[in-house]
Scaffold this motif. Structure first.
Motif, PDB file in Angstrom:
ATOM      1  N   SER A 183     -45.779 -10.844 101.433  1.00  0.00           N
ATOM      2  CA  SER A 183     -44.272 -11.043 101.440  1.00  0.00           C
ATOM      3  C   SER A 183     -43.892 -12.295 100.580  1.00  0.00           C
ATOM      4  N   LEU A 184     -42.799 -12.107  99.749  1.00  0.00           N
ATOM      5  CA  LEU A 184     -42.497 -13.358  99.021  1.00  0.00           C
ATOM      6  C   LEU A 184     -41.809 -14.294  99.530  1.00  0.00           C
ATOM      7  N   THR A 185     -42.424 -15.511  99.487  1.00  0.00           N
ATOM      8  CA  THR A 185     -42.020 -16.828  99.924  1.00  0.00           C
ATOM      9  C   THR A 185     -41.009 -17.747  99.098  1.00  0.00           C
ATOM     10  N   GLU A 186     -41.524 -17.592  97.603  1.00  0.00           N
ATOM     11  CA  GLU A 186     -40.837 -18.593  96.771  1.00  0.00           C
ATOM     12  C   GLU A 186     -40.983 -18.006  95.240  1.00  0.00           C
ATOM     13  N   LYS A 187     -40.160 -18.409  94.420  1.00  0.00           N
ATOM     14  CA  LYS A 187     -40.288 -17.520  93.040  1.00  0.00           C
ATOM     15  C   LYS A 187     -39.586 -18.601  91.882  1.00  0.00           C
ATOM     16  N   ILE A 188     -39.980 -18.738  90.884  1.00  0.00           N
ATOM     17  CA  ILE A 188     -39.851 -19.514  89.657  1.00  0.00           C
ATOM     18  C   ILE A 188     -39.633 -18.433  88.630  1.00  0.00           C
ATOM     19  N   ALA A 189     -38.418 -18.266  88.041  1.00  0.00           N
ATOM     20  CA  ALA A 189     -38.044 -17.592  87.015  1.00  0.00           C
ATOM     21  C   ALA A 189     -37.784 -18.445  85.678  1.00  0.00           C
ATOM     22  N   GLY A 190     -38.646 -18.339  84.441  1.00  0.00           N
ATOM     23  CA  GLY A 190     -38.460 -19.128  83.561  1.00  0.00           C
ATOM     24  C   GLY A 190     -39.456 -20.144  83.430  1.00  0.00           C
ATOM     25  N   MET A 191     -39.388 -21.173  82.363  1.00  0.00           N
ATOM     26  CA  MET A 191     -40.358 -21.979  82.297  1.00  0.00           C
ATOM     27  C   MET A 191     -40.338 -23.474  82.997  1.00  0.00           C
ATOM     28  N   PRO A 192     -41.133 -23.664  84.060  1.00  0.00           N
ATOM     29  CA  PRO A 192     -40.981 -25.034  84.762  1.00  0.00           C
ATOM     30  C   PRO A 192     -41.883 -26.089  84.382  1.00  0.00           C
ATOM     31  N   ASP A 193     -41.558 -27.200  84.748  1.00  0.00           N
ATOM     32  CA  ASP A 193     -42.403 -28.579  84.314  1.00  0.00           C
ATOM     33  C   ASP A 193     -43.584 -28.420  85.441  1.00  0.00           C
ATOM     34  N   HIS A 194     -44.508 -29.294  85.309  1.00  0.00           N
ATOM     35  CA  HIS A 194     -45.751 -29.526  86.329  1.00  0.00           C
ATOM     36  C   HIS A 194     -45.031 -30.001  87.706  1.00  0.00           C
ATOM     37  N   LYS A 195     -43.950 -30.897  87.672  1.00  0.00           N
ATOM     38  CA  LYS A 195     -43.334 -31.159  88.903  1.00  0.00           C
ATOM     39  C   LYS A 195     -42.787 -30.208  89.841  1.00  0.00           C
ATOM     40  N   MET A 196     -42.155 -29.238  88.943  1.00  0.00           N
ATOM     41  CA  MET A 196     -41.424 -28.005  89.913  1.00  0.00           C
ATOM     42  C   MET A 196     -42.875 -26.965  90.361  1.00  0.00           C
ATOM     43  N   VAL A 197     -43.689 -26.756  89.594  1.00  0.00           N
ATOM     44  CA  VAL A 197     -44.817 -26.162  89.861  1.00  0.00           C
ATOM     45  C   VAL A 197     -45.507 -26.686  91.369  1.00  0.00           C
ATOM     46  N   ILE A 198     -45.738 -27.852  91.276  1.00  0.00           N
ATOM     47  CA  ILE A 198     -46.380 -28.598  92.453  1.00  0.00           C
ATOM     48  C   ILE A 198     -45.364 -28.315  93.576  1.00  0.00           C
ATOM     49  N   ARG A 199     -44.024 -28.693  93.516  1.00  0.00           N
ATOM     50  CA  ARG A 199     -43.225 -28.533  94.428  1.00  0.00           C
ATOM     51  C   ARG A 199     -43.082 -27.345  95.170  1.00  0.00           C
ATOM     52  N   THR A 200     -42.984 -26.410  94.271  1.00  0.00           N
ATOM     53  CA  THR A 200     -42.926 -24.736  94.824  1.00  0.00           C
ATOM     54  C   THR A 200     -44.069 -24.567  95.534  1.00  0.00           C
ATOM     55  N   LEU A 201     -45.346 -24.809  94.848  1.00  0.00           N
ATOM     56  CA  LEU A 201     -46.489 -24.578  95.842  1.00  0.00           C
ATOM     57  C   LEU A 201     -46.585 -25.339  96.727  1.00  0.00           C
ATOM     58  N   ARG A 202     -46.533 -26.308  96.963  1.00  0.00           N
ATOM     59  CA  ARG A 202     -46.455 -26.996  98.422  1.00  0.00           C
ATOM     60  C   ARG A 202     -45.293 -26.448  99.543  1.00  0.00           C
ATOM     61  N   SER A 203     -44.386 -25.871  98.782  1.00  0.00           N
ATOM     62  CA  SER A 203     -43.117 -25.483  99.904  1.00  0.00           C
ATOM     63  C   SER A 203     -43.764 -24.017 100.160  1.00  0.00           C
ATOM     64  N   ALA A 204     -44.300 -23.227  99.181  1.00  0.00           N
ATOM     65  CA  ALA A 204     -44.694 -21.782  99.466  1.00  0.00           C
ATOM     66  C   ALA A 204     -46.113 -21.913 100.567  1.00  0.00           C
ATOM     67  N   TYR A 205     -46.880 -23.166 100.185  1.00  0.00           N
ATOM     68  CA  TYR A 205     -47.901 -23.179 101.251  1.00  0.00           C
ATOM     69  C   TYR A 205     -47.543 -23.403 102.671  1.00  0.00           C
ATOM     70  N   SER A 206     -46.417 -24.395 102.679  1.00  0.00           N
ATOM     71  CA  SER A 206     -45.771 -24.473 104.150  1.00  0.00           C
ATOM     72  C   SER A 206     -45.299 -23.198 104.868  1.00  0.00           C
ATOM     73  N   LYS A 207     -44.941 -21.937 103.910  1.00  0.00           N
ATOM     74  CA  LYS A 207     -44.432 -21.126 104.462  1.00  0.00           C
ATOM     75  C   LYS A 207     -45.528 -19.903 104.577  1.00  0.00           C
TER      76      LYS A 207
END
Length: 273
Positions: A110-134
């Motif tokens: 089940s989809l919890t987060e999504k990044i479309a396009g080129m992110p920087d490493h801070k966005m990847v870390i932030r989204t990984l943490r958010s997804a892990y919390s869900k």
């Protein structure tokens, strides 16, 4: 005799090499393997959807993923790397329209987060943490339902969650409860719940119930997804060997369709009857 200091250095070096190999990320390339692994280990899934011609995709793999903080967060996930052009169904399911696209799923897909396009490493870390919390989406859904058991939107979401997890019996139960709920807050959910109930019965190969459910849907919501309901009911009739009924439904669905690929799929099914 080898000095103890050299032995200790050699052992430390071996340990360093061994630890590096153990912590290196493992990217799966099979959807089935990754999803089975996630369920078995109870871990969320991180999907890197790329294309061979995509320059930003290469940058992600060479410059972003190897960063220490990113690797640390990624180690909590089952990692899956997919060439999007080879997985059109996955692209359609998760709404992938370009590359790179990063998808974050719970253990049941089940989809919890999504990044479309080129992110920087801070966005990847932030989204990984958010997804892990869900990562325990099922637990939070059921907890919300315990507080508000007649909430037809929560019941619908629970049905969708179990449908994605391919637990179709549970999905059917929640879709039925959403449809039957007397919750006055969101009556528009009833048509979604009833249609999805028909889909669940189709997945369970309970063709009789699928036909009854789609017939009720077409009766109650004639301006809803009539074309799709006719298509699935026609397929259910076909599975029961009721060719005249199947042909009638599929011809109606064909008349309502304007999409060339969709029309071809319906026509192919008609030709096989």
């Amino acid at each position: 005799m080898v000095p103890f200091s050299k032995i200790r250095y050699f052992l430390a070096l071996l340990l360093l090499i061994f630890t590096s190999e153990m912590t290196a990320e493992v990217w799966e390339t099979s959807v089935e393997t990754a999803f089975n692994k996630a369920k078995k280990e109870g871990r969320p899934i991180f999907i890197d959807v790329y294309a061979d011609w995509c320059g930003y995709c290469k940058t992600l793999k060479k410059e972003i993923y190897p960063k220490k903080e990113v690797k640390q967060e990624m180690s909590k996930f089952v990692l899956l790397s997919l060439d999007g052009d080879r997985f059109p169904n996955l692209k359609k399911k998760y709404g992938v329209t370009g590359y790179p696209t990063l998808l974050f799923l719970d253990k049941n897909g089940s989809l919890t987060e999504k990044i479309a396009g080129m992110p920087d490493h801070k966005m990847v870390i932030r989204t990984l943490r958010s997804a892990y919390s869900k990562r325990d989406k099922e637990v939070s859904l059921l907890a919300d339902l315990e507080k508000d058991p007649e909430n037809n939107l929560l019941l619908l979401k629970a049905g969708e969650y179990y449908f994605e997890a391919k637990e179709f019996k549970k999905a059917a139960d929640y879709f039925y409860r959403s449809f039957a709920s007397e919750d006055p807050r969101m009556p528009e959910n009833k048509h979604k719940a009833l249609f999805n109930l028909g889909l669940s019965f189709s997945e369970l190969k309970n063709w009789e119930k699928a036909i009854k459910t789609f017939s009720l849907y077409l009766d109650k919501f004639p301006t809803g997804h009539s074309k799709a309901a006719l298509f699935y009911r026609g397929g259910a009739y076909s599975s029961l060997g009721k060719k005249p009924e199947a042909k009638e439904d599929l011809k109606k669905a064909l008349e309502l369709s304007s999409d060339p690929e969709e029309k071809k799929e319906i026509q192919d099914l008609l030709n096989r009857l």
